[in-house]
Design a protein around this motif. Sequence first.
Motif, mmCIF file in Angstrom:
data_model
loop_
_atom_site.group_PDB
_atom_site.id
_atom_site.type_symbol
_atom_site.label_atom_id
_atom_site.label_comp_id
_atom_site.label_asym_id
_atom_site.label_seq_id
_atom_site.Cartn_x
_atom_site.Cartn_y
_atom_site.Cartn_z
ATOM 1 N N TYR A 113 0.818 -1.210 0.000
ATOM 2 C CA TYR A 113 0.000 0.000 0.000
ATOM 3 C C TYR A 113 0.855 1.264 0.000
ATOM 4 O O TYR A 113 0.448 2.285 -0.521
ATOM 5 N N ASP A 114 2.055 1.199 0.603
ATOM 6 C CA ASP A 114 2.936 2.365 0.611
ATOM 7 C C ASP A 114 3.550 2.618 -0.770
ATOM 8 O O ASP A 114 3.959 3.744 -1.051
ATOM 9 N N LYS A 115 3.634 1.593 -1.614
ATOM 10 C CA LYS A 115 4.138 1.785 -2.978
ATOM 11 C C LYS A 115 3.112 2.482 -3.859
ATOM 12 O O LYS A 115 3.444 2.961 -4.926
ATOM 13 N N GLU A 116 1.898 2.520 -3.413
ATOM 14 C CA GLU A 116 0.798 3.118 -4.177
ATOM 15 C C GLU A 116 0.825 4.624 -4.030
ATOM 16 O O GLU A 116 1.084 5.154 -2.958
ATOM 17 N N SER A 117 0.576 5.295 -5.123
ATOM 18 C CA SER A 117 0.419 6.753 -5.057
ATOM 19 C C SER A 117 -0.927 7.116 -5.669
ATOM 20 O O SER A 117 -1.362 6.506 -6.636
ATOM 21 N N LEU A 118 -1.568 8.073 -5.075
ATOM 22 C CA LEU A 118 -2.870 8.524 -5.549
ATOM 23 C C LEU A 118 -2.678 9.801 -6.357
ATOM 24 O O LEU A 118 -2.001 10.722 -5.922
ATOM 25 N N LYS A 119 -3.269 9.814 -7.533
ATOM 26 C CA LYS A 119 -3.165 10.976 -8.414
ATOM 27 C C LYS A 119 -4.478 11.730 -8.346
ATOM 28 O O LYS A 119 -5.550 11.152 -8.544
ATOM 29 N N ASN A 120 -4.399 13.007 -8.073
ATOM 30 C CA ASN A 120 -5.600 13.845 -8.082
ATOM 31 C C ASN A 120 -5.916 14.220 -9.520
ATOM 32 O O ASN A 120 -5.035 14.336 -10.344
#
Length: 168
Positions: free
Chosen positions: A160-167
Motif C-alpha cells: 500500500y505504501d508503494k501506491e500513489s494517488l493521483k488527483n
Amino acid sequence: MCKKVVLFLMLIGLGFSMSANAADKTNEKANSTWTFMAVSIKPTEKELAAADPDADFGKEADCLFKKLQDLCVKRVPVVPGDPTTRIVFSKGDIFNAVRRIGKGLEGDVKDKSISSEEASEKMTHVLNVALAAFYSDDSKSFEKALRASKKNHNKLLAVYDKESLKNY
C-alpha cells in the motif's frame, strides 16, 4: 555453412534478448508502483456522527471501512423468491488485505510498537488507496501483489505504501 552461422548468431541474440527481458521484468516487479486516481470519498458530518466513537482507528477510518465493505460485500439471493442468500465479494483481495492490515495494526498498538495516532493515519491511507483501487479498472497487478503478501500485514502495508494517488 554461412546460413547456419547466421542462424546460430540470431538464436544467441534471441537468447540474450529473452534473458534481458526477464531481468527487466523481475526488476520491474521489485520496484513496481501503482498509481490510481484519488477518490474523494470524505465522510459527511451525519456519517461521522453515526460512526462508532470507540472505533479502533477513529471515526473517519470507520466510515471509510463501512463504505469499502458496502462496495465489496454483497448479499444476493441464491434463487429469486428464496430467503436464502449468499455473500459475493467484489475485489476480495483488496477487502481482505484491508481487514488483515487492520488486525495487524491493532496488534501493533496493543504491543505498543506504534502509537494509536500513527496506526489511525496508516489505516486511513490504506482505506483511501483501497477505495481508489476498487474504482480502478486496472488493479489486477495490485491485487496480485496483495494476494502474494496476504499472510503478513507489514508486507501488505509495504504494498500500500508503494501506491500513489493521483488527483484529477
